[in-house]
Write a protein that holds these residues in place. Structure first.
Motif, PDB file in Angstrom:
ATOM      1  N   ILE A  96      24.819   8.415   0.451  1.00 47.01           N
ATOM      2  CA  ILE A  96      23.787   8.174  -0.550  1.00 47.01           C
ATOM      3  C   ILE A  96      22.803   7.124  -0.040  1.00 47.01           C
ATOM      4  CG2 ILE A  96      23.328   7.373  -2.906  1.00 47.01           C
ATOM      5  CD1 ILE A  96      26.171   8.273  -3.605  1.00 47.01           C
ATOM      6  N   THR A  97      21.524   7.419  -0.197  1.00 48.62           N
ATOM      7  CA  THR A  97      20.468   6.436   0.039  1.00 48.62           C
ATOM      8  C   THR A  97      19.575   6.433  -1.197  1.00 48.62           C
ATOM      9  OG1 THR A  97      20.500   6.859   2.413  1.00 48.62           O
ATOM     10  CG2 THR A  97      18.560   5.748   1.525  1.00 48.62           C
ATOM     11  N   LEU A  98      19.505   5.289  -1.865  1.00 43.37           N
ATOM     12  CA  LEU A  98      18.726   5.178  -3.096  1.00 43.37           C
ATOM     13  C   LEU A  98      17.807   3.967  -2.972  1.00 43.37           C
ATOM     14  CD1 LEU A  98      19.965   5.790  -6.659  1.00 43.37           C
ATOM     15  CD2 LEU A  98      18.512   3.832  -6.215  1.00 43.37           C
ATOM     16  N   SER A  99      16.531   4.160  -3.293  1.00 44.84           N
ATOM     17  CA  SER A  99      15.567   3.058  -3.225  1.00 44.84           C
ATOM     18  C   SER A  99      14.651   3.109  -4.442  1.00 44.84           C
ATOM     19  CB  SER A  99      14.745   3.127  -1.941  1.00 44.84           C
ATOM     20  OG  SER A  99      13.989   4.318  -1.888  1.00 44.84           O
ATOM     21  N   GLN A 100      14.213   1.935  -4.875  1.00 44.06           N
ATOM     22  CA  GLN A 100      13.323   1.826  -6.018  1.00 44.06           C
ATOM     23  C   GLN A 100      12.252   0.784  -5.706  1.00 44.06           C
ATOM     24  OE1 GLN A 100      15.016   0.292  -9.677  1.00 44.06           O
ATOM     25  NE2 GLN A 100      13.708   1.588 -10.927  1.00 44.06           N
ATOM     26  N   ASP A 101      10.986   1.203  -5.794  1.00 44.02           N
ATOM     27  CA  ASP A 101       9.850   0.315  -5.556  1.00 44.02           C
ATOM     28  C   ASP A 101       9.135   0.112  -6.886  1.00 44.02           C
ATOM     29  OD1 ASP A 101      10.523   0.500  -2.897  1.00 44.02           O
ATOM     30  OD2 ASP A 101       9.118   2.126  -2.497  1.00 44.02           O
ATOM     31  N   ILE A 102       8.973  -1.150  -7.299  1.00 44.23           N
ATOM     32  CA  ILE A 102       8.336  -1.460  -8.580  1.00 44.23           C
ATOM     33  C   ILE A 102       7.151  -2.377  -8.326  1.00 44.23           C
ATOM     34  CG2 ILE A 102       8.647  -2.484 -10.866  1.00 44.23           C
ATOM     35  CD1 ILE A 102      11.617  -1.888 -10.631  1.00 44.23           C
ATOM     36  N   PRO A 103       5.918  -1.969  -8.703  1.00 45.14           N
ATOM     37  CA  PRO A 103       4.767  -2.863  -8.537  1.00 45.14           C
ATOM     38  C   PRO A 103       4.823  -3.999  -9.556  1.00 45.14           C
ATOM     39  CG  PRO A 103       4.103  -0.818  -9.595  1.00 45.14           C
ATOM     40  CD  PRO A 103       5.541  -0.637  -9.199  1.00 45.14           C
ATOM     41  N   ASP A 104       4.544  -5.195  -9.096  1.00 44.90           N
ATOM     42  CA  ASP A 104       4.559  -6.378  -9.958  1.00 44.90           C
ATOM     43  C   ASP A 104       3.113  -6.781 -10.238  1.00 44.90           C
ATOM     44  OD1 ASP A 104       5.001  -8.671 -11.326  1.00 44.90           O
ATOM     45  OD2 ASP A 104       6.326  -9.588  -9.847  1.00 44.90           O
ATOM     46  N   SER A 136     -13.551  -3.685   7.079  1.00 44.61           N
ATOM     47  CA  SER A 136     -13.742  -4.020   8.476  1.00 44.61           C
ATOM     48  C   SER A 136     -15.216  -3.901   8.798  1.00 44.61           C
ATOM     49  CB  SER A 136     -12.910  -3.103   9.388  1.00 44.61           C
ATOM     50  OG  SER A 136     -13.334  -1.759   9.252  1.00 44.61           O
ATOM     51  N   ALA A 137     -15.636  -4.577   9.862  1.00 47.52           N
ATOM     52  CA  ALA A 137     -17.040  -4.548  10.252  1.00 47.52           C
ATOM     53  C   ALA A 137     -17.459  -3.168  10.711  1.00 47.52           C
ATOM     54  CB  ALA A 137     -17.284  -5.589  11.353  1.00 47.52           C
ATOM     55  N   GLN A 138     -16.525  -2.409  11.264  1.00 48.01           N
ATOM     56  CA  GLN A 138     -16.867  -1.106  11.814  1.00 48.01           C
ATOM     57  C   GLN A 138     -16.889  -0.007  10.754  1.00 48.01           C
ATOM     58  OE1 GLN A 138     -14.289   0.104  14.968  1.00 48.01           O
ATOM     59  NE2 GLN A 138     -15.457   1.950  15.442  1.00 48.01           N
ATOM     60  N   TYR A 139     -15.893  -0.013   9.836  1.00 49.98           N
ATOM     61  CA  TYR A 139     -15.767   1.075   8.875  1.00 49.98           C
ATOM     62  C   TYR A 139     -16.134   0.673   7.442  1.00 49.98           C
ATOM     63  CZ  TYR A 139     -13.153   3.166  12.708  1.00 49.98           C
ATOM     64  OH  TYR A 139     -12.785   3.654  13.932  1.00 49.98           O
ATOM     65  N   GLY A 140     -16.453  -0.593   7.230  1.00 48.23           N
ATOM     66  CA  GLY A 140     -16.805  -1.025   5.889  1.00 48.23           C
ATOM     67  C   GLY A 140     -15.570  -1.134   5.002  1.00 48.23           C
ATOM     68  N   THR A 141     -15.731  -0.820   3.718  1.00 47.78           N
ATOM     69  CA  THR A 141     -14.636  -0.924   2.749  1.00 47.78           C
ATOM     70  C   THR A 141     -13.930   0.416   2.611  1.00 47.78           C
ATOM     71  OG1 THR A 141     -15.827  -2.639   1.532  1.00 47.78           O
ATOM     72  CG2 THR A 141     -14.031  -1.507   0.372  1.00 47.78           C
ATOM     73  N   ASN A 142     -12.626   0.405   2.809  1.00 43.11           N
ATOM     74  CA  ASN A 142     -11.814   1.616   2.680  1.00 43.11           C
ATOM     75  C   ASN A 142     -10.770   1.418   1.597  1.00 43.11           C
ATOM     76  OD1 ASN A 142     -13.132   2.904   4.844  1.00 43.11           O
ATOM     77  ND2 ASN A 142     -11.788   1.872   6.312  1.00 43.11           N
ATOM     78  N   VAL A 143     -10.345   2.512   1.014  1.00 40.23           N
ATOM     79  CA  VAL A 143      -9.281   2.490   0.013  1.00 40.23           C
ATOM     80  C   VAL A 143      -8.081   3.244   0.572  1.00 40.23           C
ATOM     81  CG1 VAL A 143      -8.582   3.144  -2.313  1.00 40.23           C
ATOM     82  CG2 VAL A 143     -10.931   2.380  -1.885  1.00 40.23           C
ATOM     83  N   GLU A 144      -6.971   2.541   0.688  1.00 43.55           N
ATOM     84  CA  GLU A 144      -5.728   3.150   1.151  1.00 43.55           C
ATOM     85  C   GLU A 144      -4.720   3.147   0.006  1.00 43.55           C
ATOM     86  OE1 GLU A 144      -4.498   0.937   4.508  1.00 43.55           O
ATOM     87  OE2 GLU A 144      -6.191   1.564   5.777  1.00 43.55           O
ATOM     88  N   PHE A 145      -3.783   4.095   0.063  1.00 39.64           N
ATOM     89  CA  PHE A 145      -2.794   4.232  -0.999  1.00 39.64           C
ATOM     90  C   PHE A 145      -1.400   3.974  -0.445  1.00 39.64           C
ATOM     91  CE2 PHE A 145      -6.417   6.564  -2.527  1.00 39.64           C
ATOM     92  CZ  PHE A 145      -6.426   6.317  -3.893  1.00 39.64           C
ATOM     93  N   LYS A 146      -0.610   3.228  -1.214  1.00 46.54           N
ATOM     94  CA  LYS A 146       0.782   2.964  -0.854  1.00 46.54           C
ATOM     95  C   LYS A 146       1.668   3.453  -1.983  1.00 46.54           C
ATOM     96  CE  LYS A 146       3.927  -0.589   0.824  1.00 46.54           C
ATOM     97  NZ  LYS A 146       4.083  -2.017   1.178  1.00 46.54           N
ATOM     98  N   LYS A 147       2.729   4.162  -1.614  1.00 47.54           N
ATOM     99  CA  LYS A 147       3.597   4.754  -2.623  1.00 47.54           C
ATOM    100  C   LYS A 147       4.600   3.738  -3.156  1.00 47.54           C
ATOM    101  CE  LYS A 147       3.355   9.468  -0.796  1.00 47.54           C
ATOM    102  NZ  LYS A 147       4.111  10.628  -0.268  1.00 47.54           N
ATOM    103  N   ALA A 148       4.785   3.757  -4.457  1.00 45.16           N
ATOM    104  CA  ALA A 148       5.848   2.992  -5.119  1.00 45.16           C
ATOM    105  C   ALA A 148       6.732   4.012  -5.823  1.00 45.16           C
ATOM    106  CB  ALA A 148       5.264   1.991  -6.103  1.00 45.16           C
ATOM    107  N   LEU A 149       7.884   4.323  -5.212  1.00 47.14           N
ATOM    108  CA  LEU A 149       8.684   5.462  -5.647  1.00 47.14           C
ATOM    109  C   LEU A 149      10.100   5.048  -6.011  1.00 47.14           C
ATOM    110  CD1 LEU A 149       7.723   8.019  -2.852  1.00 47.14           C
ATOM    111  CD2 LEU A 149       6.683   7.798  -5.103  1.00 47.14           C
ATOM    112  N   LEU A 150      10.685   5.863  -6.876  1.00 46.08           N
ATOM    113  CA  LEU A 150      12.129   5.871  -7.086  1.00 46.08           C
ATOM    114  C   LEU A 150      12.649   7.090  -6.324  1.00 46.08           C
ATOM    115  CD1 LEU A 150      14.778   5.082  -8.484  1.00 46.08           C
ATOM    116  CD2 LEU A 150      14.082   6.526 -10.406  1.00 46.08           C
TER     117      LEU A 150
END
Length: 595
Positions: free
Chosen positions: A506-514, A474-488
């Protein structure tokens, strides 16, 4: 009359003098006459001086159509015409000023008449009427708490501010009264709810014994507890909330020098009302009492109890939520040690000293298979001849090579696929041919096996995965690095039953980065999730979900018309077949850990 846009007939067929005030009545017909002409004519008959306001003068060219066959007062007709065209006559001495009118509905807040009475609405209506012009009109509609006003534009704007200032203190007063009444109502509902939970306990006791325990009884009673003693019948009646009953029971037990014990159990049942009712009727002594709470409901069941010292008969009414309880309910019994021991023995499989632990194991199997087939052809040639100083040649004009028909297999490259070429060279020409083909079969199997342990009735969660960095700028904060979780992630709330079954939310979720579809090095995340409520036997395995995705595609690229020729069409086209399938299976295995 010809050549005139409108006809004006003013027929003064009758002049009636009814009293000494000599009021003029006329018959009149106007067909397409201008509004300004009609108003001026009627004013002239009454010898009135009129002046048109700027906004009203813009309406003078409107056409008027009316027929008066029965004599009517000129003054009444004058006012009706003005009213019909939203005009108002305002008298100022000997001059009548004609102004454009406007309509407005003033909506009075409904809480004003509701909490201050109808008189408050009448007061607002009277205030509006007092501030109208002499030609203005107002009408009250009590059903909708609104006031209709028709007056000049200037006075309508003035009324808006006046009414707002007049209504504001009334509204504030009504809101204060509403708040007070709402608080009173909440207090009454709270007291009603508390009194609905009061338990009635009756016991026969001599007057001397009652006098001995009265002071102690007063000390242990809750703020909502009450008691009454009948000296004639020697009967003590106590109304108290059920949570406080053990204290009351202990006071009565000390009187008889009876030793009471309190023991708490966890109830292993989805519908504990039958168990509680049976304990109340068949087990508890006259000194006994119990409290029952569900962690989910956070409510005390309403129990009414009548104890008879001679017969030990108990009449109990229990109202308990019949929904599945997701946290283990708890019952605390206060009674003689022998009674508690018998209850514990008879309900050994239902009333537990502490809840069991449950192991939940999930197996997630993901199978992915693919099939790719590519067939392609490239062929063409060149031919050259000369005639005198002129050279004639024919060849490919697309690739710069000798391939006139250029359809190579897309996925064939060095180290991937097969290709074979032929060349035939003559004195005046050359023919080149290249065939390319690829067949690829792939199969992938992913197995995830998360396991979690929890106590009966309590939620548990286990997760495993990675955090993927994403860049944002962004013009105000420049380049930032954010993290997003990919979890089982596995979340489960188990609930054991006496028959060996286990109810699970039961609640079951699986996130897989492609990473194969990354954009600027940042992969998308494929998410799969399932939410279910199931019943399984202890140690068994059940399938709670399955997802099957299948993609079949066939692409043919070739020369129009030529690639459709049977057999020979393969010289002018290429074909790509791509089949993919993905299947996801989820298995759940619950097991009770007995100690």
């Amino acid at each position: 009359m010809r050549g005139i846009k409108f006809k004006l007939y003013l027929l003064l067929s009758m002049i009636l003098v009814s009293t000494s005030f000599a009021q003029l009545k006329i018959k009149a017909e106007f067909y397409g006459a201008k509004l300004g002409t009609v108003v001026d004519a009627l004013a002239k008959l009454q010898h009135k001086n009129i002046m048109w306001d700027d906004d009203a003068a813009k309406e003078k060219n409107k056409k008027v159509f009316l027929s008066i066959q029965k004599p009517i007062s000129v003054n009444l007709l004058f006012r009706n015409v003005l009213n019909e065209y939203n005009l108002l006559p305002l008298r100022r001495g000997n001059l009548i000023n004609i102004k454009l009118s406007e309509e407005k509905i003033f909506q009075i807040p409904p809480e004003i008449p509701l909490y201050l009475g109808k008189e408050s609405l009448d007061a607002v209506y009277a205030f509006v009427k007092d501030n109208l012009t002499p030609a203005g009109k107002a009408k009250l509609y009590p059903e909708s708490s609104s006031i209709y006003v028709k007056d000049t534009k200037e006075n309508i704007k003035k009324l808006e501010k006046l009414v707002e200032n007049f209504v504001k203190p009334l509204q504030e007063k009504a809101q204060k009264i509403a708040k007070i009444q709402e608080e009173k109502l909440k207090q009454l509902e709270k007291e009603k709810e508390l009194y609905s939970k009061l338990v009635k306990k009756e016991i026969e006791i001599s007057q001397q014994d009652f006098e001995d325990i009265e002071d102690k009884l007063i000390q242990v009673l809750s703020p909502y507890g009450k008691y009454k003693y009948d000296p004639k019948k020697h009967k003590l009646v106590i109304l108290e909330i059920r949570d406080n009953l053990p204290k009351i029971s202990k006071v009565l037990a000390k009187l008889k020098k009876v030793n009471l014990k309190t023991k708490c159990f966890y109830v292993r049942s989805l519908e504990p009302n039958e168990i509680l009712l049976n304990i109340q009727e068949s087990y508890l002594s006259k000194y006994g009492s119990f409290t029952f709470k569900s962690k989910e409901m956070q409510k005390v069941s309403g129990v009414s109890q009548n104890n008879n010292a001679n017969t030990n008969d108990n009449n109990t009414t229990i109202n308990i939520n019949q929904n599945i309880i997701t946290s283990l309910p708890k019952i605390c019994i206060t009674d003689l040690p022998s009674v508690i021991k018998k209850i514990k023995t008879d309900y050994a499989g239902i009333l537990l000293d502490r809840p069991y632990q449950i192991v939940i194991e999930a197996r997630i199997v993901q199978i992915q298979s693919s099939y790719i087939q590519d067939l392609g052809i490239q062929w063409g040639g060149s031919y050259a001849t000369s005639s005198g100083n002129t050279v004639y040649s024919i060849g490919s004009g697309i690739t710069g090579s000798n391939f006139i028909f250029d359809f190579p297999a897309d996925n064939v490259s060095i180290g991937n696929g097969a290709a074979i070429g032929f060349s035939m060279v003559g004195l005046k020409g050359r023919l080149d041919l290249n065939l390319s083909a690829l067949e690829q079969i792939g199969k992938t199997q992913i197995l995830s096996r998360p396991k979690v342990i929890t106590i009966d009735g309590e939620p548990a969660e286990i997760s495993q995965g990675i955090e993927i960095p994403y860049q944002s700028s962004s013009a105000q904060y420049g380049t930032n690095v954010e993290f997003k979780k990919a979890l089982l992630r596995l979340n489960v709330i188990p609930r054991t039953l006496p028959d060996g079954n286990i109810v699970m939310n039961i609640t079951l979720s699986q996130d897989i980065p492609d990473f194969g579809k990354s954009v600027l090095g940042q992969p998308p995340i494929n998410t799969k999730s399932i939410t279910s409520r199931v019943v399984a036997k202890d140690g068994s395995t059940i399938v709670i979900g399955g997802i099957l995705e299948k993609t079949d595609s066939t692409t043919t690229t070739g020369v129009p018309i030529l690639h459709r020729i049977p057999l020979l069409g393969w010289l002018f086209k290429k074909r790509n077949i791509n089949n993919e399938s993905r299947e996801l299976l989820i298995f759940i295995s619950p097991k009770i850990v007995y100690e």
